[in-house]
Design an enzyme around this catalytic site. Structure first.
Site, mmCIF file in Angstrom:
data_model
loop_
_atom_site.group_PDB
_atom_site.id
_atom_site.type_symbol
_atom_site.label_atom_id
_atom_site.label_comp_id
_atom_site.label_asym_id
_atom_site.label_seq_id
_atom_site.Cartn_x
_atom_site.Cartn_y
_atom_site.Cartn_z
ATOM 1 N N CYS A 1 -5.909 -6.522 5.081
ATOM 2 C CA CYS A 1 -7.056 -6.497 5.994
ATOM 3 C C CYS A 1 -8.178 -7.416 5.521
ATOM 4 O O CYS A 1 -9.019 -7.834 6.319
ATOM 5 C CB CYS A 1 -7.591 -5.078 6.136
ATOM 6 S SG CYS A 1 -6.398 -3.888 6.788
ATOM 7 N N ASN B 1 -1.981 3.961 2.889
ATOM 8 C CA ASN B 1 -2.312 4.590 1.609
ATOM 9 C C ASN B 1 -2.162 6.111 1.667
ATOM 10 O O ASN B 1 -1.681 6.729 0.714
ATOM 11 C CB ASN B 1 -3.738 4.205 1.198
ATOM 12 C CG ASN B 1 -3.800 2.843 0.540
ATOM 13 O OD1 ASN B 1 -3.443 2.685 -0.619
ATOM 14 N ND2 ASN B 1 -4.236 1.837 1.288
ATOM 15 N N ALA C 1 0.799 -1.224 0.000
ATOM 16 C CA ALA C 1 0.000 0.000 0.000
ATOM 17 C C ALA C 1 0.836 1.281 0.000
ATOM 18 O O ALA C 1 0.716 2.114 -0.909
ATOM 19 C CB ALA C 1 -0.936 -0.004 1.209
ATOM 20 N N ALA C 2 1.698 1.471 0.995
ATOM 21 C CA ALA C 2 2.443 2.722 1.088
ATOM 22 C C ALA C 2 3.444 2.866 -0.046
ATOM 23 O O ALA C 2 3.536 3.917 -0.689
ATOM 24 C CB ALA C 2 3.159 2.811 2.437
ATOM 25 N N ARG D 1 -23.997 13.604 26.338
ATOM 26 C CA ARG D 1 -24.778 14.301 27.367
ATOM 27 C C ARG D 1 -24.386 13.816 28.757
ATOM 28 O O ARG D 1 -24.214 14.615 29.690
ATOM 29 C CB ARG D 1 -26.273 14.067 27.139
ATOM 30 C CG ARG D 1 -26.849 14.754 25.910
ATOM 31 C CD ARG D 1 -28.326 14.461 25.758
ATOM 32 N NE ARG D 1 -29.119 15.054 26.827
ATOM 33 C CZ ARG D 1 -30.436 14.867 26.969
ATOM 34 N NH1 ARG D 1 -31.093 14.092 26.107
ATOM 35 N NH2 ARG D 1 -31.096 15.431 27.942
#
Length: 467
Positions: free
Chosen positions: A55, A319, A21-22, A456
């Site tokens: 993945c 990526n 990917a990278a 909340r």
């Protein structure tokens, strides 16, 4: 590719170490910005595949993804068609920083050669943690990190007559592989050294995962240290042993996690962080080195909530790193500011999500905080299909700044974590979150979305000083 000295003087050479990917995102982006006449790109990948989704491997193994090739985004041939000299089955074994060159070994031929570079991208990924235990290298014991690993596991599952599987580890990989094996009809036991599965959650939220996994028929063994993997006379794994018991196994999957693969970087004298990953600046340039970049699972990144460096191996980050590196190498400018630690997973119909800090992360950072936990539903309670959901929220005690959110629930629970991820990135307080204009209709949420209910309650806790 051989290049004459005249050609080398007329154009730069970018070397990319790692073809997933990278690395290939960086190469592709640099190529888009600079044509082959201006920039030569040489990429080395030691495996058989490029640009694939690690993945997705558990879902391929489990049968949700029917074919391996669906996990491949771009083949070596497609990269080469873009004028990238991609050398498969070639492992870089040395980076000579002073000489601006790398030594690479052809894994099939056994030959080695040096390649000079003007700029280099280190994208060596991560390596699975493989414990030093008797029997860990036996037949039938598998790690799951690459497509080759996934194929080897599938081959074992196909050839094995027995239907008993043991997964060692209960993090993301372990939980997802437990689901994959359940889907394939195996009796699954998960042996986990932690007190609860999913150490990326606080133990009280991990307990919900434990109960749900047992409800799916998975045998959970927590707070247990594996001491050995027993083998038969044929050398195949037969059981997983702990100090107190043995669990029969026809196949064992190691899901203990990963570490940055920085062996080359360390040997080259490049800076590493406390988690063993490479340290970079905002442009993903290795600190102290003008022409060396690094990205993906081999780097540490800035946690925007705690202000500390973390190792978070995810394809989304890899990526992005590649795109940023490619832009900078190609003459542009881009930065990666950091992460908030968002992750989502599932085991069968149970969705598990987290972002920001856990209690122990906040303690380590020296933060004072309040915590709240709320029970709600994914849809309006009266609408068909409404399912329970538990949301835990951490906020800084005095300021009310959101610190983290964890969610465990059924359909519609997991992706709600993205609301919290945006709020964390924006530095919002829990009181500011209560005014968020979120989408509402009975099929999608109650009138008060579970995230807003938690905000909340956290706001009230901050005001009262309760913990």
């Amino acid at each position: 590719m051989n290049t004459s000295r005249a050609e080398e003087r007329s154009r730069e050479r970018l070397v990319v170490v790692g073809g997933d990917a990278a690395g290939m995102s960086a190469a592709s982006q640099a190529r888009r910005l600079k044509g082959p006449d201006a920039l030569e790109i040489v990429a080395f990948e030691r495996g058989h595949f490029t640009s694939y989704s690690a993945c997705g491997i558990p879902y391929w193994v489990g049968g949700d993804v029917p074919e391996r090739d669906r996990l491949i985004a771009r083949s070596p041939e497609e990269h080469r068609a873009r004028d990238i000299d991609l050398r498969m089955r070639t492992e870089v074994v040395e980076i000579d920083v002073e000489g601006s060159r790398v030594r690479a070994r052809d894994l099939d031929a056994g030959t080695e050669s040096w390649t000079a570079y003007d700029k280099i991208v280190i994208a060596t990924g991560a390596r699975p943690i493989r414990p030093d235990l008797p029997g860990v290298d036996a037949a039938g014991v598998h790690g799951v990190q690459t497509l080759d690993d996934g194929q080897a596991l599938l081959d074992t599952l196909t050839a094995t007559e027995g239907r008993r599987a043991v997964v060692v580890g209960a993090g993301y990989i372990g939980v997802e592989m437990a689901e994959a094996l359940i889907n394939r009809g195996y009796e699954v036991t998960v042996v986990n050294r932690g007190k609860e599965p999913m150490s990326t959650l606080d133990p009280d939220m991990g307990r919900l995962v434990h109960k749900a996994m047992e409800g799916l028929g998975i045998t959970m063994v927590d707070d247990a240290e594996v001491t050995a993997l027993r083998t038969g006379d044929d050398g195949r794994v037969r059981a997983v042993a702990t100090e107190d018991a043995e669990y029969p196994a026809d196949v064992v999957v190691l899901g203990i996690g990963v570490r940055p693969e920085t062996t080359l970087a360390k040997a080259a004298g490049l800076p590493l962080g406390e988690h063993g990953g490479l340290l970079t600046d905002l442009a993903m340039r290795v600190r102290g080195h003008a022409n060396i970049w690094a990205g993906g699972d081999c780097v540490e990144v800035l946690d925007l909530v705690s202000g500390r460096e973390r190792h978070i191996p995810l394809g989304t980050h890899a990526n992005k790193h590649g795109q940023i590196i490619g832009a900078n190498v190609g003459g542009g400018y881009a930065t990666f500011p950091g992460v908030v630690g968002t992750a989502v997973s599932k085991v069968c119909d149970l969705e598990i999500a987290r972002t920001g800090l856990r209690e122990k992360d906040a303690d380590r950072a020296g933060l004072q905080y309040v915590t709240v936990t709320v029970e709600s539903t994914s849809r309006a309670g009266y609408y068909p299909g409404a399912a329970p959901m538990t949301v835990k929220m951490l906020a800084e005690r005095r300021t009310g700044r959101l610190l983290g959110v964890q969610i465990v629930g059924r359909e519609g629970a997991g992706k709600r974590v993205d609301i919290a991820a945006v709020a964390l990135t924006a530095g919002m307080t829990v009181e500011q979150m209560t005014a968020l204009d979120l989408g509402y209709a009975p099929p999608f949420s109650p009138v008060w979305d579970p995230i807003l209910v938690a905000a909340r309650k956290a706001t009230a806790a901050v005001r009262s000083g309760a913990s």
